[in-house]
Structures are given as structure tokens and as C-alpha cells.
Design an enzyme around this catalytic site. Structure first.
Site, PDB file in Angstrom:
ATOM      1  N   SER A  86      27.183  25.269 -29.503  1.00  0.00           N
ATOM      2  CA  SER A  86      26.248  26.258 -28.959  1.00  0.00           C
ATOM      3  C   SER A  86      24.781  25.869 -29.115  1.00  0.00           C
ATOM      4  CB  SER A  86      26.495  27.610 -29.632  1.00  0.00           C
ATOM      5  OG  SER A  86      26.375  27.480 -31.026  1.00  0.00           O
ATOM      6  N   THR A 188      22.828  30.806 -31.455  1.00  0.00           N
ATOM      7  CA  THR A 188      21.582  30.060 -31.454  1.00  0.00           C
ATOM      8  C   THR A 188      21.174  29.817 -32.882  1.00  0.00           C
ATOM      9  OG1 THR A 188      20.886  31.150 -29.438  1.00  0.00           O
ATOM     10  CG2 THR A 188      19.129  30.371 -30.875  1.00  0.00           C
ATOM     11  N   THR A 206      18.878  26.451 -28.593  1.00  0.00           N
ATOM     12  CA  THR A 206      20.227  26.844 -28.176  1.00  0.00           C
ATOM     13  C   THR A 206      20.649  26.143 -26.885  1.00  0.00           C
ATOM     14  OG1 THR A 206      21.603  28.804 -27.733  1.00  0.00           O
ATOM     15  CG2 THR A 206      19.441  28.772 -26.702  1.00  0.00           C
ATOM     16  N   ARG A 216      19.893  29.673 -15.617  1.00  0.00           N
ATOM     17  CA  ARG A 216      19.731  30.862 -16.461  1.00  0.00           C
ATOM     18  C   ARG A 216      18.976  30.494 -17.740  1.00  0.00           C
ATOM     19  NH1 ARG A 216      21.130  32.378 -21.994  1.00  0.00           N
ATOM     20  NH2 ARG A 216      21.387  34.627 -22.061  1.00  0.00           N
ATOM     21  N   THR A 239      19.331  36.196 -32.189  1.00  0.00           N
ATOM     22  CA  THR A 239      20.485  35.539 -31.584  1.00  0.00           C
ATOM     23  C   THR A 239      21.325  36.597 -30.895  1.00  0.00           C
ATOM     24  OG1 THR A 239      22.417  34.144 -32.024  1.00  0.00           O
ATOM     25  CG2 THR A 239      21.803  35.704 -33.751  1.00  0.00           C
ATOM     26  N   GLY A 240      22.203  36.157 -30.021  1.00  0.00           N
ATOM     27  CA  GLY A 240      23.047  37.106 -29.304  1.00  0.00           C
ATOM     28  C   GLY A 240      22.715  37.093 -27.825  1.00  0.00           C
TER      29      GLY A 240
HETATM   30  N1  ASP Z   1      20.379  34.156 -27.459  1.00  0.00           N
HETATM   31  C1  ASP Z   1      21.063  33.054 -26.842  1.00  0.00           C
HETATM   32  C2  ASP Z   1      20.937  33.182 -25.355  1.00  0.00           C
HETATM   33  O1  ASP Z   1      21.005  34.268 -24.834  1.00  0.00           O
HETATM   34  C3  ASP Z   1      22.484  32.910 -27.230  1.00  0.00           C
HETATM   35  C4  ASP Z   1      22.864  33.262 -28.644  1.00  0.00           C
HETATM   36  O2  ASP Z   1      22.037  33.360 -29.518  1.00  0.00           O
HETATM   37  O3  ASP Z   1      24.027  33.481 -28.928  1.00  0.00           O
HETATM   38  O4  ASP Z   1      20.853  32.169 -24.698  1.00  0.00           O
END
Ligand code: ASP
Length: 331
Positions: A86, A188, A206, A216, A239-240
Site C-alpha cells: 500500500s 498510508t 501512499t 485518482r 489514513t483511510g
Molecule cells: N488515504 C489513502 C488514500 O485515500 C489511503 C489510506 O490511507 O488507506 O489514498
């Protein structure tokens, strides 16, 4: 009078002895931290890969190095690890099979640098730092970011490892884009640090959501969304699901809440509450969303909060390096 003075003196000595006793076995450095006399340096980062990343950052921080150098060195660890699906090299591709990377960095002077949708470069964080230090701009994307990276001596490499390619081919069978909270198709590394001189910096990098549309961009390379640092107040990273973090300018919000006097913990909780409210207003299902924030203030206090259980973060200070399960909203 003499008795009273002696009593106070004895009591004071006893309390110091008790305090020191409770720190027995700890290093001198750790004793200071535990007695709240010294909280810096300290580094925090998201998810379990934060443990190894913190080690690299700590190596710099413990020698009184700059927080900026520490966070860059720290996040380079998962970026360079082909087993991490990731972040950076080894990251999952987009729906067209292309590994596109997002990263940003911010220092104690509010210098900022960012790259988005960057392909073929193993360490996007280092390119983000070059954008910050060597261009009049703050953000480069796509081909422009790649051209700039190559002009700075970065090497073009294939970042799609066999495992990720296999997963992508499997995904192509259904081609369903449905990011599931805490199922490892994202994650991330965001890292924030306070150095021995009391300065804050942060970095975030990330490969974004797996199998996203080509082009994107999430929150991670966006200053104010995936990362924010204010050297007078504190720092935060996220993150997320990036779309949800961008919607509330997440990390800027966390830092502004700390400016209003909120603890890092309370600031993260309030930012999550904001996402919860907007999700309900938009008639979306909160269960489908994960967002986690970590925050650190100028005093070295830290906190974290997320929507659902399963998010953890690593903290390294003079007492050691540990993984902490973040508290969460959906219980
Ligand atoms: N925040 C990151 C994104 O939307 C992904 C992640 O942190 O899981 O690209």
C-alpha cells in the site's frame, strides 16, 4: 518549626525516592520522559509498518537531528519495501495496472512539497522534498512530476511486483471497486515528529486505494488533508478513505482544534465526529468508511482516533517504540 521543616524535607526526599523507584530499570533519558521533564524527541506513524519506520526516524532524532530528515528517512522504509502492498515500491496498482504514488512533506517553516499520481519512482517522498526545496511550486503531478524527478537524478523503475500484479489480475475478473474498511487494500504511512530542538515536521506517502481510477488522487499528497504541520501548535496526519479526509480538510482541522486548546486526542475525536456527521447527512453508510487521525502537539502530547476499530499507530520516544490500538467511534 525545626520539626516541621524536617518533616517537609523528609517528605520531599521520600517522594523523590518513590518517584525514582517507580522508574527503576529505565534509562536516564526514559526517567526524564516518565517524570514529564522531557518529551522530545518523539515520533508517531500510522499502522504496524510504523514500527520499523519509527526506528529509522528515531536514529536521526536521538542524535538531535532535524524532524524533517527523520520523517523522510522513516517513511522511506515502507516505501522501499516490496512486500508492503500500500506504499511505494510493491504498492497495488490502479484499475489499469499502473502503480501511481502520492506523497507530501511539510517542515517547521511551513515549507511544503508534494507529488501526486507519480509513476516509476520508488521514493515519492524524496521527490516531494525536492519539489519543496528546488522548485518555486508546492505540487507536481503525473508526467510533470516524473519529468522533474528524472531531472533530479531519480531513477525510473518498475514498481509493480509480481504479487500485486497477480492481485490486480484477480481483481480484473470482477472489476468491482469497493474499498473495504481495514481490509488491506489501502493504508498510508503518515509520520509526524517533534525533534530535540522542539521543531515539528511531517511526511505522508501512499500508493492510494487499490484499483482506483487512473488519475485518482487521495488525501495523502494534499497539505491540509492528509498532513498538516504548524510549528507553533502541532502536527497531524491521516489514513483511510482519502475522499472523506479531503471533505473536511482533515489534518488542518485537527491542528486548528489543537490551536483552540484541545488535546491531540480530543482534536482527533472531533475531526472524526465531523466525518460521522457529514456521512449521515449524505445518507452514506458509516460502516463502509474508515478514517484514522494521529496528532502530536508542541508539548509532545499525542493522540489518535478513527471511525472503526482496527487502526493502530506506532509511537517512539525515549521510553521505546510501541504499537498502540487507536480508540474508535463505531463500538
Ligand atoms: N488515504 C489513502 C488514500 O485515500 C489511503 C489510506 O490511507 O488507506 O489514498
Amino acid at each position: 518549626m525545626t520539626n516541621r521543616r524536617n518533616f517537609i524535607k523528609t517528605a520531599a526526599i521520600a517522594s523523590v525516592a518513590v518517584a525514582l523507584n517507580s522508574f527503576k530499570g529505565e534509562s536516564e533519558e526514559a526517567k526524564l520522559v516518565l517524570s514529564n521533564k522531557k518529551i522530545k524527541p518523539i515520533v508517531l506513524s500510522t499502522w504496524r509498518f510504523g514500527i520499523q519506520a519509527n526506528e529509522a526516524a528515531w536514529d536521526i532524532l536521538k542524535r538531535n537531528g532535524r524532524a524533517l530528515d527523520a520523517v523522510e528517512a522513516g517513511v522511506k522504509i515502507p516505501e522501499g519495501d516490496p512486500k508492503e502492498r500500500s506504499v511505494g515500491y510493491g504498492g497495488r496498482p490502479d484499475r489499469d495496472g499502473r502503480v501511481t504514488l502520492d506523497a507530501c512533506i511539510m517542515d517547521e517553516f511551513s515549507n511544503i512539497g508534494s507529488v501526486a499520481c507519480l509513476e516509476y519512482i520508488k521514493h515519492p517522498i524524496a521527490v516531494a522534498r525536492s519539489v519543496m526545496e528546488k522548485t518555486p511550486h508546492v505540487m507536481l503531478v503525473g508526467d510533470g512530476a516524473l519529468q522533474f524527478a528524472l531531472s533530479q537524478g531519480f531513477v525510473k523503475e518498475n514498481l509493480l511486483v509480481e504479487e500485486s500484479e497477480k492481485e490486480w489480475k484477480e481483481w480484473l475478473k470482477t472489476s468491482q471497486y469497493k474499498p473495504i474498511a481495514n481490509i488491506e487494500n489501502h493504508d498510508t504511512i503518515g509520520m509526524i515528529a517533534l525533534d530535540a530542538n522542539g521543531n515539528l515536521s511531517g511526511a505522508c506517502t501512499t500508493s492510494g486505494m487499490a484499483f482506483k481510477m487512473h488519475g485518482r488522487v487521495g488525501d495523502s499528497p494534499i497539505i491540509g488533508a492528509g498532513l498538516y504541520v504548524d510549528n507553533e501548535i502541532g502536527a497531524a496526519t491521516a489514513t483511510g478513505h482519502g475522499e472523506e479526509v479531503i471533505r473536511i480538510s482533515g489534518c488542518h482541522l485537527v491542528v486548528e482544534l489543537m490551536r483552540q486548546g484541545k488535546s491531540p486526542q480530543k482534536a482527533c475525536e472531533e475531526a472524526v465526529a465531523r466525518i460521522v456527521k457529514l456521512t449521515k447527512n449524505r445518507n452514506k453508510n458509516l460502516k463502509d468508511i474508515q478514517v484514522g487521525f494521529i496528532a502530536l502537539n508542541k508539548q509532545g502530547e499525542y493522540g489518535s482516533y478513527c471511525i472503526q476499530g482496527g487502526f493502530n499507530y506506532a509511537v517512539n520516544d525515549a521510553t521505546g517504540n510501541r504499537l498502540i490500538d487507536a480508540d474508535y467511534f463505531l463500538k
